[in-house]
Design an enzyme around this catalytic site. Sequence first.
Site, PDB file in Angstrom:
ATOM      1  N   LYS A 184       0.866  -1.187   0.000  1.00 13.95           N
ATOM      2  CA  LYS A 184       0.000   0.000   0.000  1.00 13.95           C
ATOM      3  C   LYS A 184       0.896   1.228   0.000  1.00 13.95           C
ATOM      4  O   LYS A 184       1.430   1.631   1.028  1.00 13.95           O
ATOM      5  CB  LYS A 184      -0.881  -0.008   1.251  1.00 13.95           C
ATOM      6  CG  LYS A 184      -2.202   0.720   1.117  1.00 13.95           C
ATOM      7  CD  LYS A 184      -2.134   2.195   0.776  1.00 13.95           C
ATOM      8  CE  LYS A 184      -1.960   3.101   1.953  1.00 13.95           C
ATOM      9  NZ  LYS A 184      -1.845   4.532   1.571  1.00 13.95           N
ATOM     10  N   GLY A 237       6.758   4.991   8.113  1.00 10.32           N
ATOM     11  CA  GLY A 237       5.996   6.232   8.166  1.00 10.32           C
ATOM     12  C   GLY A 237       6.192   6.917   9.496  1.00 10.32           C
ATOM     13  O   GLY A 237       7.227   6.756  10.141  1.00 10.32           O
ATOM     14  N   SER A 238       5.191   7.667   9.912  1.00 12.47           N
ATOM     15  CA  SER A 238       5.326   8.475  11.122  1.00 12.47           C
ATOM     16  C   SER A 238       5.096   7.639  12.381  1.00 12.47           C
ATOM     17  O   SER A 238       4.450   6.585  12.337  1.00 12.47           O
ATOM     18  CB  SER A 238       4.321   9.622  11.082  1.00 12.47           C
ATOM     19  OG  SER A 238       3.015   9.099  11.007  1.00 12.47           O
ATOM     20  N   GLU A 240       3.231   8.426  14.857  1.00  9.56           N
ATOM     21  CA  GLU A 240       1.804   8.454  15.201  1.00  9.56           C
ATOM     22  C   GLU A 240       1.048   7.325  14.478  1.00  9.56           C
ATOM     23  O   GLU A 240       0.312   6.552  15.096  1.00  9.56           O
ATOM     24  CB  GLU A 240       1.267   9.824  14.771  1.00  9.56           C
ATOM     25  CG  GLU A 240      -0.043  10.179  15.357  1.00  9.56           C
ATOM     26  CD  GLU A 240      -0.586  11.464  14.706  1.00  9.56           C
ATOM     27  OE1 GLU A 240       0.122  12.080  13.877  1.00  9.56           O
ATOM     28  OE2 GLU A 240      -1.726  11.801  15.024  1.00  9.56           O
ATOM     29  N   GLY A 242       2.427   4.739  13.133  1.00  3.99           N
ATOM     30  CA  GLY A 242       3.034   3.492  13.604  1.00  3.99           C
ATOM     31  C   GLY A 242       2.317   2.967  14.841  1.00  3.99           C
ATOM     32  O   GLY A 242       2.030   1.764  14.953  1.00  3.99           O
ATOM     33  N   GLU A 259       9.478   1.077  10.520  1.00  2.00           N
ATOM     34  CA  GLU A 259      10.542   2.068  10.291  1.00  2.00           C
ATOM     35  C   GLU A 259       9.894   3.419  10.480  1.00  2.00           C
ATOM     36  O   GLU A 259       9.079   3.838   9.655  1.00  2.00           O
ATOM     37  CB  GLU A 259      11.095   1.964   8.861  1.00  2.00           C
ATOM     38  CG  GLU A 259      11.862   0.704   8.582  1.00  2.00           C
ATOM     39  CD  GLU A 259      13.147   0.602   9.364  1.00  2.00           C
ATOM     40  OE1 GLU A 259      13.612   1.625   9.920  1.00  2.00           O
ATOM     41  OE2 GLU A 259      13.681  -0.510   9.448  1.00  2.00           O
ATOM     42  N   CYS A 293      13.858  10.400   6.798  1.00  2.00           N
ATOM     43  CA  CYS A 293      13.731  10.016   8.205  1.00  2.00           C
ATOM     44  C   CYS A 293      15.047  10.188   8.942  1.00  2.00           C
ATOM     45  O   CYS A 293      15.063  10.368  10.147  1.00  2.00           O
ATOM     46  CB  CYS A 293      13.230   8.584   8.280  1.00  2.00           C
ATOM     47  SG  CYS A 293      14.085   7.503   7.154  1.00  2.00           S
ATOM     48  N   GLU A 390      10.109  15.697  15.194  1.00  2.00           N
ATOM     49  CA  GLU A 390      10.543  15.530  13.810  1.00  2.00           C
ATOM     50  C   GLU A 390       9.823  16.571  12.950  1.00  2.00           C
ATOM     51  O   GLU A 390       8.608  16.697  13.005  1.00  2.00           O
ATOM     52  CB  GLU A 390      10.196  14.130  13.321  1.00  2.00           C
ATOM     53  CG  GLU A 390      10.615  13.920  11.878  1.00  2.00           C
ATOM     54  CD  GLU A 390      10.441  12.483  11.426  1.00  2.00           C
ATOM     55  OE1 GLU A 390       9.334  11.954  11.586  1.00  2.00           O
ATOM     56  OE2 GLU A 390      11.417  11.904  10.911  1.00  2.00           O
TER      57      GLU A 390
HETATM   58  P1  NAP Z   1       2.307   8.483   7.550  1.00  2.00           P
HETATM   59  O1  NAP Z   1       1.256   9.499   7.564  1.00  2.00           O
HETATM   60  O2  NAP Z   1       2.586   7.725   8.773  1.00  2.00           O
HETATM   61  O3  NAP Z   1       1.909   7.509   6.348  1.00  2.00           O
HETATM   62  C1  NAP Z   1       2.673   6.420   5.967  1.00  2.00           C
HETATM   63  C2  NAP Z   1       1.802   5.430   5.236  1.00  2.00           C
HETATM   64  O4  NAP Z   1       0.806   4.920   6.123  1.00  2.00           O
HETATM   65  C3  NAP Z   1       1.031   6.022   4.060  1.00  2.00           C
HETATM   66  O5  NAP Z   1       0.931   5.038   3.047  1.00  2.00           O
HETATM   67  C4  NAP Z   1      -0.318   6.296   4.671  1.00  2.00           C
HETATM   68  O6  NAP Z   1      -1.352   6.379   3.719  1.00  2.00           O
HETATM   69  C5  NAP Z   1      -0.485   5.095   5.551  1.00  2.00           C
HETATM   70  N1  NAP Z   1      -1.435   5.241   6.645  1.00  2.00           N
HETATM   71  C6  NAP Z   1      -1.899   6.362   7.227  1.00  2.00           C
HETATM   72  N2  NAP Z   1      -2.752   6.060   8.222  1.00  2.00           N
HETATM   73  C7  NAP Z   1      -2.833   4.708   8.267  1.00  2.00           C
HETATM   74  C8  NAP Z   1      -3.546   3.781   9.093  1.00  2.00           C
HETATM   75  N3  NAP Z   1      -4.334   4.184  10.094  1.00  2.00           N
HETATM   76  N4  NAP Z   1      -3.390   2.460   8.862  1.00  2.00           N
HETATM   77  C9  NAP Z   1      -2.575   2.015   7.881  1.00  2.00           C
HETATM   78  N5  NAP Z   1      -1.892   2.849   7.068  1.00  2.00           N
HETATM   79  C10 NAP Z   1      -2.003   4.175   7.272  1.00  2.00           C
HETATM   80  O7  NAP Z   1       3.694   9.050   7.130  1.00  2.00           O
HETATM   81  P2  NAP Z   1       3.989  10.022   5.903  1.00  2.00           P
HETATM   82  O8  NAP Z   1       3.504  11.368   6.322  1.00  2.00           O
HETATM   83  O9  NAP Z   1       3.509   9.470   4.657  1.00  2.00           O
HETATM   84  O10 NAP Z   1       5.589   9.953   5.855  1.00  2.00           O
HETATM   85  C11 NAP Z   1       6.409  10.724   6.647  1.00  2.00           C
HETATM   86  C12 NAP Z   1       6.884   9.986   7.896  1.00  2.00           C
HETATM   87  O11 NAP Z   1       7.512   8.754   7.588  1.00  2.00           O
HETATM   88  C13 NAP Z   1       7.914  10.742   8.683  1.00  2.00           C
HETATM   89  O12 NAP Z   1       7.566  10.804  10.034  1.00  2.00           O
HETATM   90  C14 NAP Z   1       9.220   9.964   8.487  1.00  2.00           C
HETATM   91  O13 NAP Z   1      10.163  10.058   9.472  1.00  2.00           O
HETATM   92  C15 NAP Z   1       8.739   8.605   8.321  1.00  2.00           C
HETATM   93  N6  NAP Z   1       9.687   7.813   7.541  1.00  2.00           N
HETATM   94  C16 NAP Z   1      10.491   6.897   8.164  1.00  2.00           C
HETATM   95  C17 NAP Z   1      11.406   6.150   7.440  1.00  2.00           C
HETATM   96  C18 NAP Z   1      12.283   5.128   8.078  1.00  2.00           C
HETATM   97  O14 NAP Z   1      12.850   4.325   7.394  1.00  2.00           O
HETATM   98  N7  NAP Z   1      12.450   5.112   9.372  1.00  2.00           N
HETATM   99  C19 NAP Z   1      11.498   6.318   6.073  1.00  2.00           C
HETATM  100  C20 NAP Z   1      10.697   7.254   5.468  1.00  2.00           C
HETATM  101  C21 NAP Z   1       9.789   7.982   6.224  1.00  2.00           C
HETATM  102  P3  NAP Z   1      -1.765   7.783   3.024  1.00  2.00           P
HETATM  103  O15 NAP Z   1      -0.624   8.707   3.159  1.00  2.00           O
HETATM  104  O16 NAP Z   1      -2.063   7.379   1.633  1.00  2.00           O
HETATM  105  O17 NAP Z   1      -2.989   8.275   3.749  1.00  2.00           O
END
Ligand code: NAP
Length: 487
Positions: A184, A237-238, A240, A242, A259, A293, A390
Amino acid sequence: MADTGVSRHQLLIDGKWVDAVDGATIATYDPSTGRKLADLAAAGPRDVDLAVAAARRAFDDGPWRRMPAEARARLLLRFADLIEEHADELALIDTRDCGKPYAFIRDIDLPNMSDLVRYMAGWATKLEGRTIPLSRQDPTAYLSYTRRQPVGVAAQVIPWNGAVLAATWKLAPALAAGCTVVLKPAELASLGPLRLAELAVEAGFPDGVVNVVTGTGVDAGAPLVAHPKVDKVAFTGSVETGKSIVAAAAGNLTKLTLELGGKSPNVIYDDADLDIAVDGALGAVLYAQGEACTAGSRLYVHRSIIGEVRAAIEAAVPKLRIGESSGRDVVVGPMISEQQRSKVARYVDGALEEGAEIIAGGARPRDPGYFLEPTVLGGVHDGMTVAREEIFGPVVSLMPFDDEAEVIRRANDTTFGLAAGVWTTDIGRAHRFAHAVNAGAVWVNCYNVFDAALPFGGFKQSGWGKEMGGEALDGYLQSKAITISMA
Ligand code: NAP
Ligand code: MG
């Protein structure tokens, strides 16, 4: 895919490209221009059910489980070749959709992607168990051995920053282990992962082994991670999101790797080579306009050299080339969305209200495109929001320190633990820092050096488990102990 015009994309379920069952779509945009790029099928719970069922069948009943490891390795090698052959195209699609500068995707992400798929192809034939003599038995009474078997159906949810890279980090170990996948991607950047999935189909993975459901986190992500027929969830992802995924997976006790974010410290000692250190420290946080990240967003500089470092930063920041992400010499692209730009700008405004000052950058270019000039802040203290949360944007806080014990304590004073950097020519100091800092990746006199063979993943709230390296396979394998009586 056409370079111009709005394209239309479907879900990949059981080897076929299909619309969402209710026909819903969602648009994706180029953050450099605000222009609409494509309509994506917007999956809901019923589409997720179909994709999971396809992955389930492919795992339980398809040819995939019986395929020799060498054949699985060949498919991965073919996939790697296709990634390499389509590197320019993948980089262009991804840069347009997520705003990460083209050169970073083409020259750094794409080679890492083909490397990783090949590296994992190598592992496919080396997933060995052990024979274990039972400690309380006559050695001729039993034969005990372990087998490492794929976990099953993996649900993989990825973010928008560096979408093709994130998709490859997820797919490669899962496929090498013999799992089937439902991926996804983020709604803001699905085009790269969709093209990657087309290449997986072309490589010849059996139907249902790789499935892709585009759509929102709420409508596609949430039902996927809570699905009872999913055996393993891998999320990037984030923090929150996570945490909500941990709660969702708890219902079925689904295996989980995460991650998440970071607030990485980067330390410049007074004995560092300053030309290299200042360039490296700016690159550490401005890489992909801070939407990374690992962003080294807390820059600690020894007080004796802070004036010199500040002057070097003031000179360097205005030279950074900002512009449309597909521009070949651009190093700072747009924020992914207006929402993200406002969020980052609010962090800067909040810091200024709390007494910080702008040392360099800080301008907010007007539309079109969600651009923000890199911003270096001074007068920041460890307790300020900008130093704790962050930001996920091109913002770095310059903070002085006086001694080694103090800077290590401050570096570790965070809920995150993804990465850390240190710049020094004192080898003992470098090792002491690397040993003491609580982070999954530590870079000495360099930053953001990734490799297919090197495990990557965070300490503390930055995550569970590793991507890349042999350790990435642990999330997709389970070991079974088999004991045979020889009586
Ligand atoms: P995000 O809002 O957490 O979203 C990540 C993914 O999760 C997206 O595909 C999102 O879908 C999906 N998602 C959202 N709510 C969900 C739920 N309740 N259940 C299942 N999936 C859900 O993060 P983002 O804003 O896209 O990305 C930025 C964040 O990712 C930053 O905090 C960054 O640090 C972190 N990140 C970490 C790494 C690492 O390797 N540690 C790498 C890259 C990014 P939609 O966006 O389509 O709604
Ligand atoms: Mg987009």
